[in-house]
Enzyme design. Structure first.
Site, PDB file in Angstrom:
ATOM      1  CG  ASP A  40      -1.972   1.033   1.258  1.00 50.43           C
ATOM      2  OD1 ASP A  40      -1.810   2.063   0.568  1.00 50.43           O
ATOM      3  OD2 ASP A  40      -2.974   0.834   1.975  1.00 50.43           O
ATOM      4  CG  HIS A  71      -7.277   8.609   6.664  1.00 48.57           C
ATOM      5  ND1 HIS A  71      -5.955   8.482   6.985  1.00 48.57           N
ATOM      6  CD2 HIS A  71      -7.607   7.476   6.019  1.00 48.57           C
ATOM      7  CE1 HIS A  71      -5.512   7.301   6.554  1.00 48.57           C
ATOM      8  NE2 HIS A  71      -6.494   6.671   5.964  1.00 48.57           N
ATOM      9  CG  ASP A 126      -4.316   5.489  -0.077  1.00 51.29           C
ATOM     10  OD1 ASP A 126      -3.586   4.496  -0.152  1.00 51.29           O
ATOM     11  OD2 ASP A 126      -5.053   5.735   0.905  1.00 51.29           O
ATOM     12  CD  GLU A 166      -6.239   2.568  -0.466  1.00 52.28           C
ATOM     13  OE1 GLU A 166      -5.201   2.019  -0.062  1.00 52.28           O
ATOM     14  OE2 GLU A 166      -6.752   3.554   0.084  1.00 52.28           O
ATOM     15  CD  GLU A 221      -7.945   1.787   2.575  1.00 53.28           C
ATOM     16  OE1 GLU A 221      -7.026   0.999   2.830  1.00 53.28           O
ATOM     17  OE2 GLU A 221      -7.870   3.014   2.746  1.00 53.28           O
ATOM     18  CG  HIS A 223      -9.389   7.231   3.233  1.00 53.99           C
ATOM     19  ND1 HIS A 223      -8.376   7.985   2.716  1.00 53.99           N
ATOM     20  CD2 HIS A 223      -8.964   5.934   3.137  1.00 53.99           C
ATOM     21  CE1 HIS A 223      -7.377   7.188   2.352  1.00 53.99           C
ATOM     22  NE2 HIS A 223      -7.707   5.927   2.587  1.00 53.99           N
TER      23      HIS A 223
HETATM   24 MN    MN Z   1      -3.710   2.882   1.117  1.00 51.23          MN
HETATM   25 MN    MN Z   2      -6.330   4.402   2.024  1.00 51.43          MN
END
Ligand code: MN
Ligand code: MN
Length: 314
Positions: free
Chosen positions: A103, A182, A114, A300, A207, A174
């Site tokens: 990640d 976030h 992300d 994600e 995610e 998020h």
């Molecule tokens: Mn992530």
């Molecule tokens: Mn994330």
């Protein structure tokens, strides 16, 4: 309203529109970089590889491309879901039988990408990976303006349960905003009684985690990732003061690794970090794990909500 006031209001609107367009353009740049690096790194995730080497390569590739990590690269293995990044000199290697979540993301002037993928070295868990991937895709297929976050969570949950696994009830997708990883708006991966409506132009990191465990993650004791909180109180330790200023200037509101601080200030950071966390100036991201012996897969993507659908940017 006077002419001057009207003009000022118009200017502000233009600025806001401009910033929105710029935010999306910067986010796309960050996502393209993440995409490139994912393709480069995926074949290198192999049994016998030290995860610290992978992490440093990923973070190095981000910087090489003119961006910065939006958070330390996480490599979480087996029952660990998220927020594990190697400490300095981590000797952890990928072993046969492991399920490995990679990640990472980068930012361009605070506009964040992300994304995460799972590499599995246990053929019995192939369906666990499939469950997370399919659940994410099903959610993505339903994200559009007006969609409700709790309904989207239900779609993820249903997909994962059809495979006989559990979603993680205390993790969620998020919203991303400039310098905010976030944001307040989240998309759960479980059915909830109420939610919020998705709006056009929003960017989300959606995610999904599928687990063979309890479907809840708990904090692990050792912390490797922090973020500066907007608190300013006197600090006793000189290095703590120096580190607070360094982190606020370099990472602003985004998470950073203890490993990065060790590189900058040496191993003496431990005492300073203790004061900074005790005074809540450093927020601690504990690694999150389901019960011992369980396995978790994660997928994600960063998404842009468009007029009648959403677009995968990563
Ligand atoms: Mn992530
Ligand atoms: Mn994330």
């Amino acid at each position: 309203m006077s002419e001057i006031e009207k003009e000022k209001e118009n200017d502000e609107e233009v600025d806001e529109e401009e910033e929105k367009a710029k935010f999306i353009a910067d986010t796309i740049k960050a996502c393209n970089i993440a995409k490139e690096i994912r393709e480069l790194i995926k074949p290198k995730v192999q049994v016998g590889i030290k995860i610290l080497d992978l992490i440093e390569e990923i973070e190095g590739e981000i910087i090489k491309r003119g961006a910065l990590p939006s958070f330390p690269c996480n490599i979480s293995i087996n029952n660990i879901a998220a927020h594990y990044t190697s400490p300095s000199f981590d000797e952890t290697e990928i072993e046969d039988g492991d399920i490995v979540k990679v990640d990472f993301g980068c930012h361009v002037d605070g506009a964040i990408s992300d994304q995460a993928f799972t590499v599995c070295f246990n053929s019995e868990l192939d369906n666990l990976v499939k469950a997370s991937e399919e659940a994410l895709q099903n959610v993505i297929d339903n994200i559009k303006p007006g969609a409700e976050t709790n309904v989207l969570g239900g779609i993820a949950e249903d997909t994962i349960r059809q495979y006989g696994y559990l979603p993680i009830n205390n993790l969620s997708g998020h919203q991303l905003e400039r310098w905010v990883l976030h944001s307040d708006k989240t998309i759960p991966e479980i059915k909830l009684p109420y939610g919020e409506k998705i709006e056009e132009g929003e960017v989300y990191a959606m995610e999904v985690f599928a687990s063979t465990g309890l479907g809840t993650v708990h904090d692990m004791p050792n912390v490797y990732i922090y973020r500066v909180q907007p608190i300013r109180i006197p600090l006793r330790n000189k290095l703590a003061r120096k580190m607070m200023t360094f982190c606020a200037n370099n990472y602003r509101t985004l998470p950073f690794a203890k490993r990065w601080l060790v590189k900058e200030f040496g191993f003496k950071v431990r005492l300073a970090i203790r004061e900074l966390t005790m005074k809540k100036i450093f927020y601690e991201y504990h690694p999150l794990a389901d019960k011992q012996g369980s396995f978790i897969a994660q997928k994600e993507h960063t998404l842009l909500v468009e007029h009648d659908s959403c677009k995968i940017l990563t």
